[in-house]
Design a protein around this motif. Structure first.
Motif, PDB file in Angstrom:
ATOM      1  N   THR A 155       4.162   0.050  10.785  1.00  0.00           N
ATOM      2  CA  THR A 155       4.012   0.051   9.338  1.00  0.00           C
ATOM      3  C   THR A 155       2.566   0.373   8.989  1.00  0.00           C
ATOM      4  O   THR A 155       1.645  -0.246   9.507  1.00  0.00           O
ATOM      5  CB  THR A 155       4.380  -1.330   8.755  1.00  0.00           C
ATOM      6  N   VAL A 156       2.376   1.345   8.132  1.00  0.00           N
ATOM      7  CA  VAL A 156       1.045   1.773   7.715  1.00  0.00           C
ATOM      8  C   VAL A 156       0.898   1.510   6.224  1.00  0.00           C
ATOM      9  O   VAL A 156       1.745   1.897   5.430  1.00  0.00           O
ATOM     10  CB  VAL A 156       0.830   3.273   8.013  1.00  0.00           C
ATOM     11  N   GLU A 157      -0.175   0.823   5.842  1.00  0.00           N
ATOM     12  CA  GLU A 157      -0.423   0.515   4.437  1.00  0.00           C
ATOM     13  C   GLU A 157      -1.276   1.617   3.813  1.00  0.00           C
ATOM     14  O   GLU A 157      -2.257   2.058   4.401  1.00  0.00           O
ATOM     15  CB  GLU A 157      -1.154  -0.817   4.305  1.00  0.00           C
ATOM     16  N   ILE A 158      -0.882   2.058   2.635  1.00  0.00           N
ATOM     17  CA  ILE A 158      -1.641   3.055   1.897  1.00  0.00           C
ATOM     18  C   ILE A 158      -2.227   2.359   0.682  1.00  0.00           C
ATOM     19  O   ILE A 158      -1.507   1.767  -0.116  1.00  0.00           O
ATOM     20  CB  ILE A 158      -0.742   4.232   1.469  1.00  0.00           C
ATOM     21  N   ASP A 159      -3.536   2.420   0.523  1.00  0.00           N
ATOM     22  CA  ASP A 159      -4.199   1.708  -0.567  1.00  0.00           C
ATOM     23  C   ASP A 159      -4.155   2.456  -1.891  1.00  0.00           C
ATOM     24  O   ASP A 159      -4.088   1.851  -2.939  1.00  0.00           O
ATOM     25  CB  ASP A 159      -5.655   1.415  -0.210  1.00  0.00           C
ATOM     26  N   GLU A 160      -4.216   3.768  -1.877  1.00  0.00           N
ATOM     27  CA  GLU A 160      -4.256   4.525  -3.114  1.00  0.00           C
ATOM     28  C   GLU A 160      -3.236   5.656  -3.065  1.00  0.00           C
ATOM     29  O   GLU A 160      -3.044   6.275  -2.034  1.00  0.00           O
ATOM     30  CB  GLU A 160      -5.637   5.115  -3.355  1.00  0.00           C
ATOM     31  N   VAL A 161      -2.619   5.902  -4.192  1.00  0.00           N
ATOM     32  CA  VAL A 161      -1.656   6.990  -4.303  1.00  0.00           C
ATOM     33  C   VAL A 161      -1.972   7.748  -5.582  1.00  0.00           C
ATOM     34  O   VAL A 161      -2.216   7.148  -6.626  1.00  0.00           O
ATOM     35  CB  VAL A 161      -0.206   6.454  -4.362  1.00  0.00           C
ATOM     36  N   TYR A 162      -1.995   9.058  -5.502  1.00  0.00           N
ATOM     37  CA  TYR A 162      -2.234   9.887  -6.670  1.00  0.00           C
ATOM     38  C   TYR A 162      -0.963  10.652  -6.993  1.00  0.00           C
ATOM     39  O   TYR A 162      -0.376  11.293  -6.121  1.00  0.00           O
ATOM     40  CB  TYR A 162      -3.376  10.866  -6.404  1.00  0.00           C
TER      41      TYR A 162
END
Length: 74
Positions: A44-51
């Motif tokens: 599982t990889v966490e993504i902090d920002e999404v555009y």
């Protein structure tokens, strides 16, 4: 002296032409990039920002979709 200085600052400190300092720092920075390894992600990889790109007016179904990245290839 670190590579986080501007090319102009490096040229001034070393008494070089700015073009020569730029060539030198480009080579040094590229060497750092070439020597580094690309990490392999797994689990599982966490993504902090999404555009999100605007332009889905009237097409809310496209915006509501959940995107799941499968990094394990399962």
């Amino acid at each position: 002296m670190g590579l986080n200085l501007s090319n102009r600052q490096i040229a001034h400190e070393l008494g070089l032409n700015e073009d020569d300092a730029q060539d030198m720092t480009r080579n040094l920075r590229q060497g750092v990039v070439d020597a580094s390894t690309t990490p392999t992600l797994a689990g599982t990889v966490e993504i902090d920002e999404v555009y999100l790109i605007a332009g889905h007016k009237g097409q809310s179904d496209l915006v509501k979709k959940n995107i799941v990245l499968d990094v394990d290839g399962d």
